[in-house]
Write an enzyme that holds these catalytic residues in place. Sequence first.
Site, mmCIF file in Angstrom:
data_model
loop_
_atom_site.group_PDB
_atom_site.id
_atom_site.type_symbol
_atom_site.label_atom_id
_atom_site.label_comp_id
_atom_site.label_asym_id
_atom_site.label_seq_id
_atom_site.Cartn_x
_atom_site.Cartn_y
_atom_site.Cartn_z
ATOM 1 N N SER A 1 6.729 -1.599 10.425
ATOM 2 C CA SER A 1 6.850 -1.691 11.882
ATOM 3 C C SER A 1 7.624 -2.939 12.280
ATOM 4 O O SER A 1 7.788 -3.870 11.491
ATOM 5 C CB SER A 1 5.461 -1.728 12.523
ATOM 6 O OG SER A 1 4.735 -0.581 12.177
ATOM 7 N N SER B 1 3.899 -1.272 3.785
ATOM 8 C CA SER B 1 4.459 -2.423 3.050
ATOM 9 C C SER B 1 3.399 -3.459 2.693
ATOM 10 O O SER B 1 3.619 -4.286 1.810
ATOM 11 C CB SER B 1 5.511 -3.108 3.925
ATOM 12 O OG SER B 1 4.884 -3.708 5.060
ATOM 13 N N ALA C 1 8.581 6.113 4.818
ATOM 14 C CA ALA C 1 7.751 5.222 5.640
ATOM 15 C C ALA C 1 8.604 4.074 6.176
ATOM 16 O O ALA C 1 9.707 3.818 5.677
ATOM 17 C CB ALA C 1 6.604 4.660 4.801
ATOM 18 N N THR C 2 8.101 3.422 7.192
ATOM 19 C CA THR C 2 8.789 2.251 7.744
ATOM 20 C C THR C 2 7.807 1.094 7.843
ATOM 21 O O THR C 2 6.605 1.305 7.978
ATOM 22 C CB THR C 2 9.323 2.524 9.174
ATOM 23 O OG1 THR C 2 8.240 2.991 9.977
ATOM 24 C CG2 THR C 2 10.431 3.555 9.184
ATOM 25 N N ASP D 1 -3.625 3.388 2.322
ATOM 26 C CA ASP D 1 -2.471 4.269 2.547
ATOM 27 C C ASP D 1 -2.677 5.514 1.696
ATOM 28 O O ASP D 1 -3.333 5.449 0.652
ATOM 29 C CB ASP D 1 -1.164 3.568 2.168
ATOM 30 C CG ASP D 1 0.016 4.153 2.939
ATOM 31 O OD1 ASP D 1 0.493 3.509 3.896
ATOM 32 O OD2 ASP D 1 0.447 5.285 2.594
ATOM 33 N N HIS D 2 -2.114 6.643 2.135
ATOM 34 C CA HIS D 2 -2.353 7.869 1.359
ATOM 35 C C HIS D 2 -1.267 8.103 0.300
ATOM 36 O O HIS D 2 -1.380 9.042 -0.469
ATOM 37 C CB HIS D 2 -2.524 9.085 2.285
ATOM 38 C CG HIS D 2 -1.330 9.425 3.110
ATOM 39 N ND1 HIS D 2 -1.260 10.567 3.864
ATOM 40 C CD2 HIS D 2 -0.159 8.787 3.301
ATOM 41 C CE1 HIS D 2 -0.108 10.615 4.483
ATOM 42 N NE2 HIS D 2 0.574 9.544 4.171
ATOM 43 N N GLY E 1 -6.615 7.783 5.669
ATOM 44 C CA GLY E 1 -7.114 6.812 6.640
ATOM 45 C C GLY E 1 -7.774 7.436 7.851
ATOM 46 O O GLY E 1 -8.511 6.755 8.569
HETATM 47 N N1 SAH Z 1 1.665 -1.118 8.912
HETATM 48 C C1 SAH Z 1 2.679 -0.553 8.049
HETATM 49 C C2 SAH Z 1 3.175 0.743 8.664
HETATM 50 C C3 SAH Z 1 3.737 1.660 7.674
HETATM 51 S S1 SAH Z 1 4.328 3.198 8.372
HETATM 52 C C4 SAH Z 1 3.809 -1.538 7.896
HETATM 53 O O1 SAH Z 1 4.164 -2.148 8.910
HETATM 54 O O2 SAH Z 1 4.358 -1.682 6.811
HETATM 55 C C5 SAH Z 1 2.861 4.155 8.451
HETATM 56 C C6 SAH Z 1 2.121 4.306 7.144
HETATM 57 O O3 SAH Z 1 1.051 5.208 7.370
HETATM 58 C C7 SAH Z 1 2.947 4.877 6.001
HETATM 59 O O4 SAH Z 1 2.879 3.959 4.943
HETATM 60 C C8 SAH Z 1 2.238 6.186 5.656
HETATM 61 O O5 SAH Z 1 2.226 6.467 4.267
HETATM 62 C C9 SAH Z 1 0.831 5.914 6.167
HETATM 63 N N2 SAH Z 1 0.040 7.107 6.498
HETATM 64 C C10 SAH Z 1 0.410 8.199 7.209
HETATM 65 N N3 SAH Z 1 -0.620 9.081 7.288
HETATM 66 C C11 SAH Z 1 -1.670 8.507 6.620
HETATM 67 C C12 SAH Z 1 -3.021 8.933 6.358
HETATM 68 N N4 SAH Z 1 -3.501 10.107 6.772
HETATM 69 N N5 SAH Z 1 -3.817 8.094 5.654
HETATM 70 C C13 SAH Z 1 -3.361 6.896 5.196
HETATM 71 N N6 SAH Z 1 -2.098 6.457 5.404
HETATM 72 C C14 SAH Z 1 -1.262 7.251 6.121
#
Ligand code: SAH
Length: 235
Positions: free
Chosen positions: A60, A89, A57-58, A110-111, A145
Amino acid sequence: MAWMSSGSSNASLIKNLASNGLITSERVKNAMLSVDRAHFCPTNPYTDSPQTIGYAATISAPHMHASAAESLLPYLHPTARILDIGSGSGYLTAVLAALVGPHGRVIGIDHIPGLVDLAAKNVCKSEQGREWLLSGRVRFVQGDGRLGWKEEEEEEEEGDGRDGGAGWDAIHVGAAAKEAHEVLVEQLRRPGRLFIPVGEGTQFIWVVDKGRDGGVKREKGMGVRYVPLTDAPGE
Ligand code: SAH
């Protein structure tokens, strides 16, 4: 142009985002000043670019967090209920908590269980974050989500989302969806706003507004690059 906003401290990053016109609201500026990005971002926290946080994961880029917060701002009132999907995060969840009042509530979903724990740990690094977790102003939950989220008490709650009741004043999605999932629009209050990157390959931000009368308006915004909203690993 985005990387030009990088700074050597949280304050200088936010100041540069503001002087480059990437933050225009004083409220968003103050909220981002009050949440130290270094608590959420293990490498180059004050660089205006995405960074890896583990679990593939990142976090943003700061200018994207600013843009999302500014878009949702009219809905971030003192008692607002906000859902941050793909909370990763936990940084934006915390900024959104700074923007609602003490009686507001922000749920990060988050999943990946490791990221749900990490987000709470990150928020706990500040006194204000510990208070938010204790008071329930911020909470992190695990789930898909794409289905949105319903609080337990809501399962019983009647109403159509008008003047309070069930649903969310604003939903932020931090990963790219294949579509602006209808269930998320359904879970918006009246009024309510959904901010969601949509697309495979080429992605665009869509802002979906539900009015007081339940009418829905969709607006396509800028082109973006987000990691996809997926099935949980191992599913
Ligand atoms: N807003 C966060 C973005 C993280 S990256 C930040 O800036 O830190 C995207 C995130 O979406 C990841 O943590 C990933 O685990 C989550 N993700 C991807 N598919 C998902 C799903 N179906 N349900 C919940 N979270 C999900």
